[in-house]
Structures are given as structure tokens and as C-alpha cells.
Design a protein around this motif. Sequence first.
Motif, PDB file in Angstrom:
ATOM      1  N   ARG A 151       0.706  -1.241   0.224  1.00  0.00           N
ATOM      2  CA  ARG A 151      -0.043  -0.194   0.076  1.00  0.00           C
ATOM      3  C   ARG A 151       0.680   1.324  -0.127  1.00  0.00           C
ATOM      4  O   ARG A 151       0.706   2.167  -0.821  1.00  0.00           O
ATOM      5  CB  ARG A 151      -0.995  -0.056   1.205  1.00  0.00           C
ATOM      6  CG  ARG A 151      -2.171  -0.988   1.062  1.00  0.00           C
ATOM      7  CD  ARG A 151      -3.101  -0.442   0.094  1.00  0.00           C
ATOM      8  NE  ARG A 151      -4.121  -1.439   0.147  1.00  0.00           N
ATOM      9  CZ  ARG A 151      -5.584  -0.947   0.280  1.00  0.00           C
ATOM     10  NH1 ARG A 151      -5.682   0.193   0.757  1.00  0.00           N
ATOM     11  NH2 ARG A 151      -6.417  -1.882   0.704  1.00  0.00           N
ATOM     12  N   PHE A 152       1.896   1.313   0.914  1.00  0.00           N
ATOM     13  CA  PHE A 152       2.813   2.564   0.756  1.00  0.00           C
ATOM     14  C   PHE A 152       3.476   2.537  -0.333  1.00  0.00           C
ATOM     15  O   PHE A 152       3.715   3.809  -1.115  1.00  0.00           O
ATOM     16  CB  PHE A 152       3.751   2.212   2.114  1.00  0.00           C
ATOM     17  CG  PHE A 152       3.111   2.516   3.549  1.00  0.00           C
ATOM     18  CD1 PHE A 152       2.625   4.004   3.689  1.00  0.00           C
ATOM     19  CD2 PHE A 152       3.173   1.643   4.253  1.00  0.00           C
ATOM     20  CE1 PHE A 152       2.053   4.131   4.782  1.00  0.00           C
ATOM     21  CE2 PHE A 152       2.642   1.982   5.734  1.00  0.00           C
ATOM     22  CZ  PHE A 152       2.098   3.276   5.913  1.00  0.00           C
ATOM     23  N   LEU A 198       5.857   5.797  -2.058  1.00  0.00           N
ATOM     24  CA  LEU A 198       6.931   5.745  -1.173  1.00  0.00           C
ATOM     25  C   LEU A 198       7.881   4.609  -1.806  1.00  0.00           C
ATOM     26  O   LEU A 198       7.357   3.575  -2.475  1.00  0.00           O
ATOM     27  CB  LEU A 198       6.712   5.144   0.296  1.00  0.00           C
ATOM     28  CG  LEU A 198       5.864   6.120   1.257  1.00  0.00           C
ATOM     29  CD1 LEU A 198       5.852   5.752   2.769  1.00  0.00           C
ATOM     30  CD2 LEU A 198       6.495   7.534   1.241  1.00  0.00           C
ATOM     31  N   LYS A 199       9.156   4.448  -1.559  1.00  0.00           N
ATOM     32  CA  LYS A 199      10.136   3.451  -2.121  1.00  0.00           C
ATOM     33  C   LYS A 199      10.371   2.717  -0.775  1.00  0.00           C
ATOM     34  O   LYS A 199      10.774   2.900   0.284  1.00  0.00           O
ATOM     35  CB  LYS A 199      11.515   4.312  -2.343  1.00  0.00           C
ATOM     36  CG  LYS A 199      12.554   3.138  -2.975  1.00  0.00           C
ATOM     37  CD  LYS A 199      13.873   3.759  -3.409  1.00  0.00           C
ATOM     38  CE  LYS A 199      14.838   2.956  -3.882  1.00  0.00           C
ATOM     39  NZ  LYS A 199      16.165   3.405  -4.261  1.00  0.00           N
ATOM     40  N   GLU A 246       1.707  -9.164  -6.339  1.00  0.00           N
ATOM     41  CA  GLU A 246       2.770  -9.501  -6.968  1.00  0.00           C
ATOM     42  C   GLU A 246       3.290  -8.298  -7.962  1.00  0.00           C
ATOM     43  O   GLU A 246       4.468  -7.930  -8.278  1.00  0.00           O
ATOM     44  CB  GLU A 246       2.888 -10.570  -7.789  1.00  0.00           C
ATOM     45  CG  GLU A 246       1.685 -10.636  -9.054  1.00  0.00           C
ATOM     46  CD  GLU A 246       0.465 -10.923  -8.603  1.00  0.00           C
ATOM     47  OE1 GLU A 246      -0.553 -11.372  -9.378  1.00  0.00           O
ATOM     48  OE2 GLU A 246       0.095 -11.241  -7.267  1.00  0.00           O
ATOM     49  N   GLN A 247       2.235  -7.331  -8.371  1.00  0.00           N
ATOM     50  CA  GLN A 247       2.586  -6.067  -9.323  1.00  0.00           C
ATOM     51  C   GLN A 247       3.034  -4.984  -8.275  1.00  0.00           C
ATOM     52  O   GLN A 247       3.201  -3.700  -8.798  1.00  0.00           O
ATOM     53  CB  GLN A 247       1.222  -5.851  -9.937  1.00  0.00           C
ATOM     54  CG  GLN A 247       0.807  -7.082 -10.815  1.00  0.00           C
ATOM     55  CD  GLN A 247       1.916  -7.334 -12.094  1.00  0.00           C
ATOM     56  OE1 GLN A 247       2.437  -6.383 -12.425  1.00  0.00           O
ATOM     57  NE2 GLN A 247       1.924  -8.748 -12.231  1.00  0.00           N
ATOM     58  N   SER A 248       3.004  -4.968  -6.912  1.00  0.00           N
ATOM     59  CA  SER A 248       3.291  -4.079  -6.300  1.00  0.00           C
ATOM     60  C   SER A 248       4.926  -3.518  -6.284  1.00  0.00           C
ATOM     61  O   SER A 248       5.610  -4.574  -6.269  1.00  0.00           O
ATOM     62  CB  SER A 248       2.926  -3.823  -4.640  1.00  0.00           C
ATOM     63  OG  SER A 248       1.586  -4.418  -4.655  1.00  0.00           O
ATOM     64  N   PRO A 249       5.275  -2.294  -6.513  1.00  0.00           N
ATOM     65  CA  PRO A 249       6.673  -1.948  -6.597  1.00  0.00           C
ATOM     66  C   PRO A 249       7.455  -1.947  -5.127  1.00  0.00           C
ATOM     67  O   PRO A 249       7.999  -1.058  -4.677  1.00  0.00           O
ATOM     68  CB  PRO A 249       6.708  -0.447  -7.051  1.00  0.00           C
ATOM     69  CG  PRO A 249       5.365  -0.156  -6.578  1.00  0.00           C
ATOM     70  CD  PRO A 249       4.378  -1.127  -6.474  1.00  0.00           C
ATOM     71  N   VAL A 250       7.485  -2.972  -4.614  1.00  0.00           N
ATOM     72  CA  VAL A 250       8.338  -3.387  -3.327  1.00  0.00           C
ATOM     73  C   VAL A 250       9.403  -4.065  -3.597  1.00  0.00           C
ATOM     74  O   VAL A 250       9.493  -5.105  -4.540  1.00  0.00           O
ATOM     75  CB  VAL A 250       7.482  -3.898  -2.349  1.00  0.00           C
ATOM     76  CG1 VAL A 250       8.234  -4.331  -0.993  1.00  0.00           C
ATOM     77  CG2 VAL A 250       6.180  -3.401  -2.010  1.00  0.00           C
ATOM     78  N   LEU A 251      10.678  -3.600  -3.119  1.00  0.00           N
ATOM     79  CA  LEU A 251      11.949  -4.315  -3.190  1.00  0.00           C
ATOM     80  C   LEU A 251      12.188  -5.175  -2.247  1.00  0.00           C
ATOM     81  O   LEU A 251      11.937  -4.863  -0.912  1.00  0.00           O
ATOM     82  CB  LEU A 251      13.143  -3.100  -3.405  1.00  0.00           C
ATOM     83  CG  LEU A 251      12.833  -2.075  -4.467  1.00  0.00           C
ATOM     84  CD1 LEU A 251      14.118  -1.039  -4.304  1.00  0.00           C
ATOM     85  CD2 LEU A 251      12.980  -2.602  -5.611  1.00  0.00           C
TER      86      LEU A 251
END
Length: 454
Positions: A111-112, A117-118, A141-146
Motif C-alpha cells: 500500500r505504501f 514511497l520507496k 505481485e505487481q506492487s513496486p516493493v523491493l
Amino acid sequence: MAKDLNFSCNECGAAFRKWSGQCDACQAWNSITESKALSSGPKGKSLGALRGKPIPLTDLETQEKEPPRTQAGVGELDRVLGGGLVKASALLVGGDPGIGKSTLLLQAAARFARNGLKVIYISGEESNAQVQMRARRLGLEQSPVLLASETNLRDILTTLEAEKPDLAIIDSIQTMWADNVDSAPGSVSQVRSSAHELTTFAKRNGMAVVMVGHVTKEGAIAGPRVVEHMVDTVLYFEGERGHQFRILRSVKNRFGPADEIGIFEMTGKGLSEVKNPSALFLSERGAPAPGSVVFAGIEGSRPVLCEIQALVAPSPHSQPRRSVVGWDGGRLAMILAVLESRCGVPFTGLDVYLNVAGGLRISEPGADLAVAAALVSAREDAALPAEAVVFGEISLSGALRPVVQTENRLKEAQKLGFTTAILPQQAKQPSVEGLSQRHATDLAGFVEEVFGAR
């Protein structure tokens, strides 16, 4: 001169001068390890003899800006955080194994990240493939989380310094290993050093960091208590394995109200927020039954209605059982003693079972009257009216004392269709349209009026 306390217990943090097999404080075995100094200054000189740099001073009238917040878009999580995530803050999240801490934080990270947010999620317990598999199950799976899987604290800090994220999630602090501390991961010195380094790094670089903490069998976060003092916010994730409800409770928050709660429901797609917890806790309540009482409580800043259930049965043992789920066992013993000595309602030779439905844990004394009503109702086999709610504090003399936020409790009960409230008499009695009130000054009068038993 007394020797330094160089040994400490991994379970409770108690300090000792020498090693022993069992901790004298918590009675745990093989939990005492040696704690070595993290660093040392010039030998033979005190701190007062060393020249340091002056620190800037200010006064109480200085107007500082409110810390910027970023909302996750999950109302229950933002409520517990005090309105959103604060920049350059350190959070500690604890909970029982398998309760859903990693699921909650992975959903929060997604969500963040979607809000700009990175976010870096670092797991010391699972591989990247395992975290990705959970993300696919949750539809994230499509969320931009590293992602990263690492336990070496030096490598983690180097990566965070290079990537400069807005939020870093460390799962968990007990798996982190600082190579400048000569002890095993999970020990008191390792947990203390890792938490200190991460908190200092977050403050220095303007990054928010969330650390997951394991809990002991008593329910407290494992490791030294000083870790809870280091961080800005301490959250506990509570719930019963057999129930779908999960409660995120704030026990410390420098940027918002403490003891605030957020309520979630565990589903096949992860955790979903519950916007009307009172209706959900009472959704499966059927016809009035002996031992069932609805309590109007306050959790944080919100009113919550829940069902308190009691069962009283003859005991086949010489010492009757007293079993409690969701409430304090010592307070139950006090209520039983007051009922017997002040009201003439004996429980000798009877087993007593008390349960708070839905997996909710209640700590406020305002539940005393509802518990007493449930106990007498179960013993006398007489049900209270289905449309009645009960709340009030009981003193050792048997007197009933008013509780805080009475009006909010009454409004919540009226909103859910209740028509009667049983509560103590107080100087300023609020009135709510459509809700009649029955007042009592002492417990004996309450028992006599409601159950006719003394």
C-alpha cells in the motif's frame, strides 16, 4: 569494587555478574549469555574529561512543524499509527507466531509503495521466493516493493544507505546479526545492538523503519526491554488461532494516542479491515442465553461492543477450576470474592469458565459489572434481556463506580439497536434518545433487582 554485570538473560534481560545455567529472575534454562561492550573510548579517562562538541539548545516556545505523515490507505492501520506513517520513525511490531505479522506488513508495504514511497522489505526468516509466493497469494505481485533476504546488519545498512528508501521493513529483529558483537543472533546484546543501529540510521537518514519482534510465551516481545524504549511506536498484533479476527494494538506511540486498536479479519486473500467491529463481534449472537452479556467497552478512542460468556457448573474436583480467556484471571477472582462476601452469591464447589467472544482481549475495569452479570446469570440460569448492554466498575466494598466515555458507549449501543443500558449511577448522566437506562449504586442492589438472588 564490584564487578560489571557482563551476563544477561536472553528471555527477560536480567543482568548477572557470572554465568549460571538457570536465570534466577524468570527461571529459564540456558538463557544467560555474556554481553560485551560495543565500543570503548580512551582508557583511563572519564567522559567528563574528554572534549566533545556543544549541542544546540532550544526552549519550550519554539514552534516545530508537525511531522509529515504518509497514509497507507488502510483505515485501521492509519488509525493505530495516529494518522499515518511518520518520516524518520522507528516502529516495533510484535505478535504470536503465525498470527499474521508478515502478512500484515507485506500488505502495508504494498500500500505504501503504491502511494509513492520507496519501500524495501528485508526478510531474515524467508527467502525471496517464499516472500514472492506469499505476495502472489495476496494478489500483490505487481506492487513496486523491493525484496531482500539477509541477516548481516552491516550489509543491510550499506544497502539502505545506497538505495535511500522511504520505508524499510525488517522481518525480524531477532534474526539480525551484527558482526561487531560477539554473541549469537537473537541474544540480548545482538537484539539491542541491531535495534540501536537501525533506529539511529532511520533518524539520521530520514527513513522510517519497521522491525518485527518475536514474543515470549508470556506474550511480551523477546529481548531486552530497552528495545521498546528505543523505538517511537510499539504495536502488538493479537488474536486467537481459532478466530478470524486480528487486533493491532498500539501500546506506545510518540506521534499519536497509545492503546488505540485496529481490527482486521483474516481471509484467504490476507487481512481485510473491519470498519464496524461491534456489529461483527455480535453478528453470531443468537437468542438470549444464561451467562451471555453484552459489554459496551472502549478500546483506545473507539467504543466496541462484545459478548462476555460465562459457564458455572458443579466441580468434580476438590479444588474448582477458574478458566479465563480474554480477561484478567486475577480480576475474575476479585469479582467472585465480592459476589460471595458482599452479595451472598456463593461459588464454592463450582467450576467457573469465562470467555470474551471473538478473540478480543479486554483490560479495562469497566467490564467488571458485565462479568458479574454473566457469572450470576450462569449460576442462576437466568438470561438477561437481549436488548440490554452492561458496563461499570466494581470496588471491593461492592459499590459500583462510573467509567469514562459513558456517552460514547451509549451511542454505540443505540446505533446497534440496543434499547436498555445497565450502568452505575453518576453525577452527570448523559441521555441518548431511544435508549433507556437502569442505574445501580452497589452490586448487591444490582443482583437483587436483575436476578432476585442474594
